[in-house]
Motif scaffolding. Structure first.
Motif, PDB file in Angstrom:
ATOM      1  N   LYS A  62       0.802  -1.226   0.000  1.00  0.00           N
ATOM      2  CA  LYS A  62       0.000   0.000   0.000  1.00  0.00           C
ATOM      3  C   LYS A  62       0.835   1.278   0.000  1.00  0.00           C
ATOM      4  CE  LYS A  62      -3.998  -2.007   0.046  1.00  0.00           C
ATOM      5  NZ  LYS A  62      -4.890  -1.874  -1.083  1.00  0.00           N
ATOM      6  N   LEU A  63       2.148   1.169  -0.310  1.00  0.00           N
ATOM      7  CA  LEU A  63       3.005   2.350  -0.262  1.00  0.00           C
ATOM      8  C   LEU A  63       4.130   2.253  -1.278  1.00  0.00           C
ATOM      9  CD1 LEU A  63       3.550   4.985   1.372  1.00  0.00           C
ATOM     10  CD2 LEU A  63       5.068   3.605   2.798  1.00  0.00           C
ATOM     11  N   ILE A  64       4.279   3.308  -2.106  1.00  0.00           N
ATOM     12  CA  ILE A  64       5.436   3.395  -3.002  1.00  0.00           C
ATOM     13  C   ILE A  64       6.198   4.676  -2.688  1.00  0.00           C
ATOM     14  CG2 ILE A  64       4.314   2.075  -4.846  1.00  0.00           C
ATOM     15  CD1 ILE A  64       4.195   4.732  -6.466  1.00  0.00           C
ATOM     16  N   ILE A  65       7.485   4.642  -3.006  1.00  0.00           N
ATOM     17  CA  ILE A  65       8.363   5.800  -2.829  1.00  0.00           C
ATOM     18  C   ILE A  65       8.835   6.216  -4.220  1.00  0.00           C
ATOM     19  CG2 ILE A  65      10.523   6.641  -1.853  1.00  0.00           C
ATOM     20  CD1 ILE A  65      10.208   4.311   0.253  1.00  0.00           C
ATOM     21  N   VAL A  66       8.373   7.379  -4.682  1.00  0.00           N
ATOM     22  CA  VAL A  66       8.850   7.912  -5.963  1.00  0.00           C
ATOM     23  C   VAL A  66      10.206   8.557  -5.672  1.00  0.00           C
ATOM     24  CG1 VAL A  66       8.470   9.613  -7.782  1.00  0.00           C
ATOM     25  CG2 VAL A  66       6.563   8.227  -6.953  1.00  0.00           C
ATOM     26  N   LEU A  74       3.857  12.180 -16.211  1.00  0.00           N
ATOM     27  CA  LEU A  74       4.346  11.056 -15.408  1.00  0.00           C
ATOM     28  C   LEU A  74       3.853  11.167 -13.964  1.00  0.00           C
ATOM     29  CD1 LEU A  74       7.987  10.910 -16.796  1.00  0.00           C
ATOM     30  CD2 LEU A  74       6.221   9.155 -17.127  1.00  0.00           C
ATOM     31  N   ALA A  75       3.908  12.374 -13.403  1.00  0.00           N
ATOM     32  CA  ALA A  75       3.443  12.590 -12.030  1.00  0.00           C
ATOM     33  C   ALA A  75       1.948  12.295 -11.914  1.00  0.00           C
ATOM     34  CB  ALA A  75       3.753  14.018 -11.582  1.00  0.00           C
ATOM     35  N   LYS A  76       1.165  12.781 -12.846  1.00  0.00           N
ATOM     36  CA  LYS A  76      -0.285  12.545 -12.834  1.00  0.00           C
ATOM     37  C   LYS A  76      -0.585  11.057 -12.986  1.00  0.00           C
ATOM     38  CE  LYS A  76      -4.690  13.826 -13.147  1.00  0.00           C
ATOM     39  NZ  LYS A  76      -5.417  12.660 -12.693  1.00  0.00           N
ATOM     40  N   HIS A  77       0.194  10.380 -13.809  1.00  0.00           N
ATOM     41  CA  HIS A  77       0.010   8.941 -13.982  1.00  0.00           C
ATOM     42  C   HIS A  77       0.264   8.208 -12.659  1.00  0.00           C
ATOM     43  CE1 HIS A  77      -0.214   5.185 -16.203  1.00  0.00           C
ATOM     44  NE2 HIS A  77       0.832   4.781 -15.504  1.00  0.00           N
ATOM     45  N   ALA A  78       1.316   8.603 -11.949  1.00  0.00           N
ATOM     46  CA  ALA A  78       1.606   7.995 -10.642  1.00  0.00           C
ATOM     47  C   ALA A  78       0.438   8.211  -9.681  1.00  0.00           C
ATOM     48  CB  ALA A  78       2.900   8.563 -10.068  1.00  0.00           C
ATOM     49  N   ILE A  79      -0.115   9.409  -9.681  1.00  0.00           N
ATOM     50  CA  ILE A  79      -1.267   9.720  -8.817  1.00  0.00           C
ATOM     51  C   ILE A  79      -2.462   8.847  -9.196  1.00  0.00           C
ATOM     52  CG2 ILE A  79      -2.968  11.508  -8.226  1.00  0.00           C
ATOM     53  CD1 ILE A  79      -0.178  11.873  -6.889  1.00  0.00           C
ATOM     54  N   ASP A  80      -2.745   8.746 -10.482  1.00  0.00           N
ATOM     55  CA  ASP A  80      -3.874   7.928 -10.937  1.00  0.00           C
ATOM     56  C   ASP A  80      -3.670   6.463 -10.569  1.00  0.00           C
ATOM     57  OD1 ASP A  80      -5.052  10.202 -11.989  1.00  0.00           O
ATOM     58  OD2 ASP A  80      -4.432   9.773 -14.060  1.00  0.00           O
ATOM     59  N   GLU A  81      -2.456   5.961 -10.732  1.00  0.00           N
ATOM     60  CA  GLU A  81      -2.154   4.576 -10.376  1.00  0.00           C
ATOM     61  C   GLU A  81      -2.351   4.345  -8.881  1.00  0.00           C
ATOM     62  OE1 GLU A  81      -0.841   1.713 -12.420  1.00  0.00           O
ATOM     63  OE2 GLU A  81      -2.115   2.986 -13.659  1.00  0.00           O
ATOM     64  N   ALA A  82      -1.918   5.295  -8.061  1.00  0.00           N
ATOM     65  CA  ALA A  82      -2.089   5.177  -6.606  1.00  0.00           C
ATOM     66  C   ALA A  82      -3.573   5.153  -6.244  1.00  0.00           C
ATOM     67  CB  ALA A  82      -1.370   6.317  -5.888  1.00  0.00           C
ATOM     68  N   ARG A  83      -4.341   6.016  -6.859  1.00  0.00           N
ATOM     69  CA  ARG A  83      -5.789   6.034  -6.576  1.00  0.00           C
ATOM     70  C   ARG A  83      -6.443   4.724  -6.996  1.00  0.00           C
ATOM     71  NH1 ARG A  83      -6.478  12.225  -8.421  1.00  0.00           N
ATOM     72  NH2 ARG A  83      -6.191  13.167  -6.361  1.00  0.00           N
ATOM     73  N   ASN A  84      -6.101   4.264  -8.187  1.00  0.00           N
ATOM     74  CA  ASN A  84      -6.694   3.021  -8.692  1.00  0.00           C
ATOM     75  C   ASN A  84      -6.248   1.806  -7.889  1.00  0.00           C
ATOM     76  OD1 ASN A  84      -8.058   4.390 -10.719  1.00  0.00           O
ATOM     77  ND2 ASN A  84      -6.436   4.086 -12.215  1.00  0.00           N
ATOM     78  N   GLY A  85      -5.009   1.824  -7.411  1.00  0.00           N
ATOM     79  CA  GLY A  85      -4.467   0.690  -6.675  1.00  0.00           C
ATOM     80  C   GLY A  85      -4.701   0.745  -5.178  1.00  0.00           C
ATOM     81  N   GLY A  86      -5.163   1.880  -4.684  1.00  0.00           N
ATOM     82  CA  GLY A  86      -5.432   2.022  -3.263  1.00  0.00           C
ATOM     83  C   GLY A  86      -4.182   2.151  -2.414  1.00  0.00           C
ATOM     84  N   TRP A  87      -3.137   2.783  -2.977  1.00  0.00           N
ATOM     85  CA  TRP A  87      -1.922   2.969  -2.198  1.00  0.00           C
ATOM     86  C   TRP A  87      -1.554   4.429  -2.070  1.00  0.00           C
ATOM     87  CZ3 TRP A  87      -0.999   0.022  -6.892  1.00  0.00           C
ATOM     88  CH2 TRP A  87      -0.381   0.738  -7.909  1.00  0.00           C
ATOM     89  N   HIS A 135      -0.354  20.678  -6.130  1.00  0.00           N
ATOM     90  CA  HIS A 135      -1.663  20.065  -6.393  1.00  0.00           C
ATOM     91  C   HIS A 135      -2.296  19.583  -5.096  1.00  0.00           C
ATOM     92  CE1 HIS A 135      -1.236  20.054 -10.779  1.00  0.00           C
ATOM     93  NE2 HIS A 135       0.041  19.847 -10.548  1.00  0.00           N
ATOM     94  N   PRO A 136      -2.990  20.464  -4.389  1.00  0.00           N
ATOM     95  CA  PRO A 136      -3.640  20.045  -3.147  1.00  0.00           C
ATOM     96  C   PRO A 136      -4.645  18.912  -3.363  1.00  0.00           C
ATOM     97  CG  PRO A 136      -4.070  22.382  -3.601  1.00  0.00           C
ATOM     98  CD  PRO A 136      -3.182  21.874  -4.690  1.00  0.00           C
ATOM     99  N   ASP A 137      -5.174  18.795  -4.569  1.00  0.00           N
ATOM    100  CA  ASP A 137      -6.138  17.731  -4.871  1.00  0.00           C
ATOM    101  C   ASP A 137      -5.485  16.345  -4.942  1.00  0.00           C
ATOM    102  OD1 ASP A 137      -4.962  19.010  -7.216  1.00  0.00           O
ATOM    103  OD2 ASP A 137      -6.192  17.652  -8.417  1.00  0.00           O
ATOM    104  N   TRP A 138      -4.164  16.273  -4.861  1.00  0.00           N
ATOM    105  CA  TRP A 138      -3.457  14.993  -4.861  1.00  0.00           C
ATOM    106  C   TRP A 138      -3.212  14.477  -3.445  1.00  0.00           C
ATOM    107  CZ3 TRP A 138       1.130  15.550  -8.844  1.00  0.00           C
ATOM    108  CH2 TRP A 138       0.605  15.769 -10.123  1.00  0.00           C
ATOM    109  N   GLN A 139      -3.522  15.270  -2.439  1.00  0.00           N
ATOM    110  CA  GLN A 139      -3.143  14.929  -1.061  1.00  0.00           C
ATOM    111  C   GLN A 139      -3.775  13.629  -0.563  1.00  0.00           C
ATOM    112  OE1 GLN A 139      -0.534  16.573   0.335  1.00  0.00           O
ATOM    113  NE2 GLN A 139      -0.598  17.418  -1.722  1.00  0.00           N
TER     114      GLN A 139
END
Length: 93
Positions: free
Chosen positions: A33-37, A55-68, A84-88
């Motif tokens: 449930k945790l990755i380190i970019v 690339l950053a937005k893709h990482a955010i989307d992947e985290a949301r989809n994967g639940g991490w 991007h406060p909406d990424w918090q």
């Protein structure tokens, strides 16, 4: 922009090729449930074309989809997370 995901063991990479150049963001999975970019690289030829942001937005989307969550050790990813406060919801400080 098409972004490829590669993951081998606990290491992963998001990458995209534009105009013959490849930008990448690498990460380590510290738990399910945790990755380190830890690194983002965009060649000078692609600067200003939105590659790092994609690339950053893709990482955010992947985290949301994967639940991490993401720990943004990479200076670029950390700066993007602050902009991007909406990424918090998926950023762990």
């Amino acid at each position: 922009m098409d972004i490829a995901n590669e993951e081998t063991g606990s290491h992963g990479r998001y990458s995209t090729s534009v105009e013959g150049y490849t930008g990448e963001m690498t990460y380590s999975r510290s738990s399910p449930k945790l990755i380190i970019v830890d690194h983002t690289h965009v060649p000078d030829e692609l600067r200003g074309k939105g590659v790092g942001q994609a690339l950053a937005k893709h990482a955010i989307d992947e985290a949301r989809n994967g639940g991490w969550k993401i720990i943004p050790l990479c200076p670029f990813m950390r700066a993007q997370a602050l902009r991007h406060p909406d990424w918090q919801d998926v950023i762990q400080a």
